[in-house]
Enzyme design. Structure first.
Site, short mmCIF file in Angstrom:
data_model
loop_
_atom_site.label_atom_id
_atom_site.label_comp_id
_atom_site.label_asym_id
_atom_site.label_seq_id
_atom_site.Cartn_x
_atom_site.Cartn_y
_atom_site.Cartn_z
N ARG A 98 -33.65 5.80 -0.75
CA ARG A 98 -32.40 5.60 -1.48
C ARG A 98 -31.17 5.90 -0.62
O ARG A 98 -30.18 5.16 -0.65
CB ARG A 98 -32.38 6.49 -2.73
CG ARG A 98 -31.24 6.23 -3.69
CD ARG A 98 -31.43 4.92 -4.45
NE ARG A 98 -30.87 3.75 -3.79
CZ ARG A 98 -31.40 2.55 -3.83
NH1 ARG A 98 -32.53 2.33 -4.46
NH2 ARG A 98 -30.83 1.53 -3.22
N LYS A 149 -8.21 3.59 4.05
CA LYS A 149 -8.69 3.68 2.67
C LYS A 149 -10.21 3.54 2.66
O LYS A 149 -10.78 2.57 2.17
CB LYS A 149 -8.01 2.62 1.80
CG LYS A 149 -6.51 2.84 1.66
CD LYS A 149 -5.84 1.75 0.86
CE LYS A 149 -4.33 1.99 0.76
NZ LYS A 149 -3.61 0.92 0.06
N LYS A 181 5.52 5.93 7.79
CA LYS A 181 5.66 5.19 6.53
C LYS A 181 6.93 5.65 5.82
O LYS A 181 7.69 6.47 6.34
CB LYS A 181 4.41 5.39 5.69
CG LYS A 181 3.17 4.81 6.36
CD LYS A 181 2.06 4.56 5.38
CE LYS A 181 0.97 3.73 6.00
NZ LYS A 181 -0.03 3.30 5.02
N GLU A 215 6.63 1.36 9.32
CA GLU A 215 6.57 0.53 8.12
C GLU A 215 7.97 0.27 7.59
O GLU A 215 8.80 1.18 7.51
CB GLU A 215 5.74 1.25 7.06
CG GLU A 215 5.71 0.56 5.70
CD GLU A 215 5.07 1.45 4.65
OE1 GLU A 215 3.83 1.43 4.56
OE2 GLU A 215 5.80 2.16 3.95
N ASP A 236 5.65 -4.39 4.83
CA ASP A 236 4.86 -3.93 3.70
C ASP A 236 5.27 -4.60 2.40
O ASP A 236 6.43 -4.53 1.99
CB ASP A 236 5.00 -2.41 3.55
CG ASP A 236 4.07 -1.84 2.50
OD1 ASP A 236 2.87 -2.19 2.52
OD2 ASP A 236 4.53 -1.05 1.66
#
Length: 299
Positions: A98, A149, A181, A215, A236
């Site tokens: 598994r 992510k 960012k 960004e 963005d």
């Protein structure tokens, strides 16, 4: 390349989670000396990723288990494709099943999804070349990249899977590049410093081998970012029209990355704007695992 040490750490954690005090079913129901051969088979079409996981996973469970791989990372699978054959003591074989399958199914799902995005970009480039009567290969293919992510603890496996599907890796983690960012920029300029000045001061502190990506979410930010010395400008959540304008404004002075909500349906249009890189969080954060199965035959 996916290092065995990274795979082994994930496998050991997975086995310990799944059977912290042993496999109660296998240990009680199966003879200790029973041996078997198991076949890992694809149950649907896709792109395979995870050969090192299969090889290492069963070896960690028991060195007596032998693995024969019949496909390699990046190979196309069809329903019924035999991926691997595993032979040896049946208890550890079934105890590891598994954990190994979960990882390989997820990696293959990521590779399959990435390949679809890459194919859409390639199709768009080919269409533009045909429409403009250009020789094949005239236009450089826009890179399809992943993001951070990823599933905590599985980043190395998931980013490797992206490359198996024909994609590219963005930075691996926070230590790899300076990437500013909106929240970083808000703090940097909170004291009244101009953005170009703040970026140039940051550039002075950076190692000479590092790159700076910034960004922006508006066209009017681009000139300040370029004046500050950005190597990469991330546009963005720009509209298609603004992406075209942004690429024209930057005009080769920095690499251009498009990001934010890009889907399989929209990536072709984004690639046609002329950006250098398209980063897609969906490659890793919302894929469906590819269906693989393990069937056993007792020796």
């Amino acid at each position: 390349m996916l290092h065995r040490s990274a795979v082994e750490a994930v496998i050991r954690a997975g086995l310990a989670e799944d059977a912290p005090w042993g496999d109660l079913t296998s240990d009680l129901a199966l003879p200790a000396d029973a041996h078997a051969t198991a076949t890992v088979t694809s149950r649907e079409s896709g792109v395979f990723a995870g050969e090192e996981v299969i090889r290492t996973g069963f070896a960690v469970a028991d060195p007596a288990l032998t693995v024969q791989l019949h496909v390699a990372d990046g190979d196309v699978l069809e329903p019924g494709t035999v991926v691997a054959t595993v032979s040896g003591p049946v208890r550890p074989l079934l105890s590891a099943e598994r954990t190994v399958l979960n990882l390989v199914q997820r990696m293959s799902g990521i590779a399959t999804t990435t390949a679809r995005y890459v194919a859409e970009v390639e199709k768009t480039v080919a269409e533009v070349e045909r429409a403009n009567k250009l020789p094949t290969g005239t236009i450089t293919r826009t890179r399809v990249c992943d993001t951070r992510k990823t599933t905590p603890g599985l980043r190395a496996l998931e980013k490797h899977a992206v490359t198996c599907g024909g994609g590219h890796n963005h930075r691996f983690g926070l230590s790899d590049a300076v990437m500013l960012k909106d929240n970083h920029l808000a703090v940097l300029t909170a004291g009244g410093a101009s953005l170009p000045h703040a970026l140039r001061e940051l550039r002075r502190k950076m190692p000479h081998t590092a790159c700076m990506e910034v960004e922006v979410d508006r066209l009017d930010q681009i000139e300040d970012v370029l004046a500050g010395g950005a190597d990469v400008v991330m546009l963005d959540n720009f509209s298609r029209a603004d992406l075209v304008s942004g690429v024209a404004m930057i005009d080769g002075r920095a690499a251009v990355e498009a990001s934010g909500g890009i889907t399989l349906e929209t990536i072709g249009d984004v690639a046609a704007t002329g950006v250098d890189v398209i980063s897609v969080g969906a490659l890793t954060h919302s894929v469906r695992a590819l269906d693989l199965g393990l069937d056993i035959a007792v020796d």
